[in-house]
Motif scaffolding. Structure first.
Motif, PDB file in Angstrom:
ATOM      1  N   LEU A  88      19.530  42.168  19.164  1.00 33.89           N
ATOM      2  CA  LEU A  88      18.834  43.083  18.257  1.00 33.89           C
ATOM      3  C   LEU A  88      19.252  42.816  16.818  1.00 33.89           C
ATOM      4  O   LEU A  88      20.450  42.748  16.522  1.00 33.89           O
ATOM      5  CB  LEU A  88      19.159  44.541  18.634  1.00 33.89           C
ATOM      6  CG  LEU A  88      18.975  44.917  20.103  1.00 33.89           C
ATOM      7  CD1 LEU A  88      19.291  46.412  20.302  1.00 33.89           C
ATOM      8  CD2 LEU A  88      17.571  44.578  20.590  1.00 33.89           C
ATOM      9  N   VAL A  90      18.126  43.681  12.581  1.00 37.29           N
ATOM     10  CA  VAL A  90      17.277  44.468  11.682  1.00 37.29           C
ATOM     11  C   VAL A  90      16.708  43.627  10.542  1.00 37.29           C
ATOM     12  O   VAL A  90      15.679  44.000   9.949  1.00 37.29           O
ATOM     13  CB  VAL A  90      18.071  45.669  11.106  1.00 37.29           C
ATOM     14  CG1 VAL A  90      19.093  45.225  10.060  1.00 37.29           C
ATOM     15  CG2 VAL A  90      17.135  46.715  10.525  1.00 37.29           C
ATOM     16  N   ARG A 114      15.084  40.526  19.030  1.00 32.61           N
ATOM     17  CA  ARG A 114      14.131  41.638  18.800  1.00 32.61           C
ATOM     18  C   ARG A 114      14.411  42.227  17.431  1.00 32.61           C
ATOM     19  O   ARG A 114      15.521  42.710  17.171  1.00 32.61           O
ATOM     20  CB  ARG A 114      14.291  42.717  19.865  1.00 32.61           C
ATOM     21  CG  ARG A 114      13.995  42.175  21.231  1.00 32.61           C
ATOM     22  CD  ARG A 114      12.950  42.966  21.979  1.00 32.61           C
ATOM     23  NE  ARG A 114      12.709  42.265  23.230  1.00 32.61           N
ATOM     24  CZ  ARG A 114      12.715  42.829  24.422  1.00 32.61           C
ATOM     25  NH1 ARG A 114      12.904  44.142  24.536  1.00 32.61           N
ATOM     26  NH2 ARG A 114      12.491  42.126  25.502  1.00 32.61           N
ATOM     27  N   GLY A 116      14.308  44.791  14.433  1.00 31.90           N
ATOM     28  CA  GLY A 116      14.231  46.230  14.202  1.00 31.90           C
ATOM     29  C   GLY A 116      15.616  46.829  14.121  1.00 31.90           C
ATOM     30  O   GLY A 116      16.604  46.187  14.516  1.00 31.90           O
ATOM     31  N   ALA A 118      18.584  48.765  15.382  1.00 31.07           N
ATOM     32  CA  ALA A 118      18.989  48.870  16.790  1.00 31.07           C
ATOM     33  C   ALA A 118      18.743  50.270  17.356  1.00 31.07           C
ATOM     34  O   ALA A 118      18.353  50.398  18.520  1.00 31.07           O
ATOM     35  CB  ALA A 118      20.451  48.471  16.939  1.00 31.07           C
ATOM     36  N   GLU A 120      16.371  52.067  16.836  1.00 29.74           N
ATOM     37  CA  GLU A 120      14.942  52.158  17.193  1.00 29.74           C
ATOM     38  C   GLU A 120      14.602  51.303  18.404  1.00 29.74           C
ATOM     39  O   GLU A 120      13.725  51.658  19.196  1.00 29.74           O
ATOM     40  CB  GLU A 120      14.070  51.654  16.029  1.00 29.74           C
ATOM     41  CG  GLU A 120      14.396  52.246  14.673  1.00 29.74           C
ATOM     42  CD  GLU A 120      13.694  53.576  14.475  1.00 29.74           C
ATOM     43  OE1 GLU A 120      12.491  53.642  14.786  1.00 29.74           O
ATOM     44  OE2 GLU A 120      14.346  54.521  14.027  1.00 29.74           O
ATOM     45  N   THR A 121      15.258  50.158  18.519  1.00 28.52           N
ATOM     46  CA  THR A 121      14.892  49.228  19.602  1.00 28.52           C
ATOM     47  C   THR A 121      15.634  49.541  20.903  1.00 28.52           C
ATOM     48  O   THR A 121      15.109  49.256  21.988  1.00 28.52           O
ATOM     49  CB  THR A 121      15.147  47.761  19.181  1.00 28.52           C
ATOM     50  OG1 THR A 121      16.401  47.679  18.518  1.00 28.52           O
ATOM     51  CG2 THR A 121      14.067  47.277  18.235  1.00 28.52           C
ATOM     52  N   LEU A 122      16.831  50.121  20.810  1.00 22.93           N
ATOM     53  CA  LEU A 122      17.598  50.410  22.037  1.00 22.93           C
ATOM     54  C   LEU A 122      16.830  51.294  23.025  1.00 22.93           C
ATOM     55  O   LEU A 122      16.817  50.996  24.225  1.00 22.93           O
ATOM     56  CB  LEU A 122      18.945  51.047  21.672  1.00 22.93           C
ATOM     57  CG  LEU A 122      20.015  50.057  21.204  1.00 22.93           C
ATOM     58  CD1 LEU A 122      21.149  50.791  20.477  1.00 22.93           C
ATOM     59  CD2 LEU A 122      20.569  49.250  22.378  1.00 22.93           C
ATOM     60  N   LYS A 124      13.896  51.358  23.725  1.00 28.93           N
ATOM     61  CA  LYS A 124      12.796  50.625  24.369  1.00 28.93           C
ATOM     62  C   LYS A 124      13.294  49.631  25.407  1.00 28.93           C
ATOM     63  O   LYS A 124      12.510  48.864  25.963  1.00 28.93           O
ATOM     64  CB  LYS A 124      11.977  49.875  23.309  1.00 28.93           C
ATOM     65  CG  LYS A 124      11.337  50.815  22.294  1.00 28.93           C
ATOM     66  CD  LYS A 124      10.662  50.033  21.163  1.00 28.93           C
ATOM     67  CE  LYS A 124      10.181  50.975  20.065  1.00 28.93           C
ATOM     68  NZ  LYS A 124       9.952  50.254  18.810  1.00 28.93           N
ATOM     69  N   LEU A 125      14.593  49.645  25.653  1.00 29.52           N
ATOM     70  CA  LEU A 125      15.156  48.637  26.568  1.00 29.52           C
ATOM     71  C   LEU A 125      15.395  49.164  27.974  1.00 29.52           C
ATOM     72  O   LEU A 125      15.907  48.440  28.828  1.00 29.52           O
ATOM     73  CB  LEU A 125      16.475  48.093  25.996  1.00 29.52           C
ATOM     74  CG  LEU A 125      16.325  47.219  24.754  1.00 29.52           C
ATOM     75  CD1 LEU A 125      17.697  46.893  24.172  1.00 29.52           C
ATOM     76  CD2 LEU A 125      15.577  45.939  25.100  1.00 29.52           C
ATOM     77  N   TYR A 146      25.910  53.012  19.428  1.00 30.00           N
ATOM     78  CA  TYR A 146      25.647  51.766  20.168  1.00 30.00           C
ATOM     79  C   TYR A 146      26.462  51.745  21.467  1.00 30.00           C
ATOM     80  O   TYR A 146      26.004  51.227  22.494  1.00 30.00           O
ATOM     81  CB  TYR A 146      25.986  50.538  19.313  1.00 30.00           C
ATOM     82  CG  TYR A 146      25.162  50.416  18.049  1.00 30.00           C
ATOM     83  CD1 TYR A 146      23.875  50.952  17.976  1.00 30.00           C
ATOM     84  CD2 TYR A 146      25.655  49.757  16.927  1.00 30.00           C
ATOM     85  CE1 TYR A 146      23.119  50.841  16.827  1.00 30.00           C
ATOM     86  CE2 TYR A 146      24.901  49.636  15.773  1.00 30.00           C
ATOM     87  CZ  TYR A 146      23.642  50.182  15.718  1.00 30.00           C
ATOM     88  OH  TYR A 146      22.894  50.063  14.568  1.00 30.00           O
TER      89      TYR A 146
END
Ligand code: SAH
Ligand code: DHB
Ligand code: MG
Length: 219
Positions: A88, A90, A114, A116, A118, A120-122, A124-125, A146
């Motif tokens: 991830l 940004v 990916r 973005g 983190a 925001e993206t976490l 979606k995992l 995190y």
């Protein structure tokens, strides 16, 4: 706090037992050429991450904080051909440099960046969990978040490694106002009472100065 002897010993360790190759060196060289900060893990640390993943026969890795993909390459090389690493990042320029370095290393089928923030993206995992190894190495303020996400996206037996937690010894300074130090102190306060993991922190010296990492096993 960087010290000539620490640099010399890291260079000696790299030259004797860590080794390097074109893809790893190119990841560092292109990062410099593209203006990325020189804050990747050291070669010895990169190989240490690789060994951790090998030790637990990891098939999947989640990295938070890609930069130029130097640590990514070390970790991805620990995975089987059908393994998977998601990293991830940004910063779009960092992600672009990283993708090229991953491709040059022949790892595009294993490792994916990916773009973005983190946080925001976490979320979606979830569909891609669980991950076997987590390497937390992005902004330090959000380390506790995190870490919580890593527990959520892990399984019993997953390993979570957090870089840069000692910060020249500031970790033990109760009066610090430094946001990054407050982040790593909050991580330790959280781990004081976190029955879901077994953790320790190891202080390190070397070419990156005086710092350290936290390692946790998900119970
Ligand atoms: N793991 C790399 C070094 C990462 S440096 C290596 O050892 O080779 C930290 C990286 O985290 C930088 O590229 C920075 O852009 C990224 N970063 C900072 N804040 C972030 C965030 N909120 N989400 C994702 N990445 C972030
Ligand atoms: C910094 C970040 C890192 O991940 C690191 O290993 C060293 C320094 C930094 O933001 O300065
Ligand atoms: Mg780091």
């Amino acid at each position: 706090m960087k010290n000539d002897q620490w640099n010399d010993v890291d260079a000696y360790i790299e030259e004797t037992i860590v080794g390097s190759d074109e893809a790893l060196q190119a990841a560092l060289d292109t990062s410099v050429a593209e203006g990325l900060p020189a804050i990747a893990v050291s070669p010895a640390q990169g190989k240490f991450l690789h060994l951790i993943a090998r030790l637990i026969h990891a098939r999947s890795v989640l990295e938070i904080g890609t930069l130029g993909a130097y640590s990514t390459i070390w970790l991805a090389r620990a995975l089987p051909n059908d393994g998977r690493l998601i990293s991830l990042e940004v910063n779009a320029h960092h992600a672009d440099v990283a993708r090229k370095n991953i491709a040059r290393a022949g790892l595009s089928s294993v490792a994916e960046v990916r773009l973005g923030a983190a946080l925001e993206t976490l979320p979606k995992l979830r569909n891609e969990a669980p991950f076997d190894v987590f390497f937390i190495d992005a902004d330090k303020v959000n380390i506790p978040e995190y870490f919580r996400w890593s527990i959520d996206l892990g399984r019993s037996g997953s390993v979570i490694i957090v870089d840069n937690v000692v910060r020249d010894g500031a970790l033990a300074d109760p009066n610090t106002k430094d946001e990054a130090v407050l982040g790593v102190r909050r991580l330790h306060e959280m781990l004081r009472n976190e029955p879901r993991v077994t953790a320790t922190t190891i202080q390190t010296v070397g070419m990156k100065g005086y710092d350290g990492f936290t390692m946790a096993l998900v119970n």
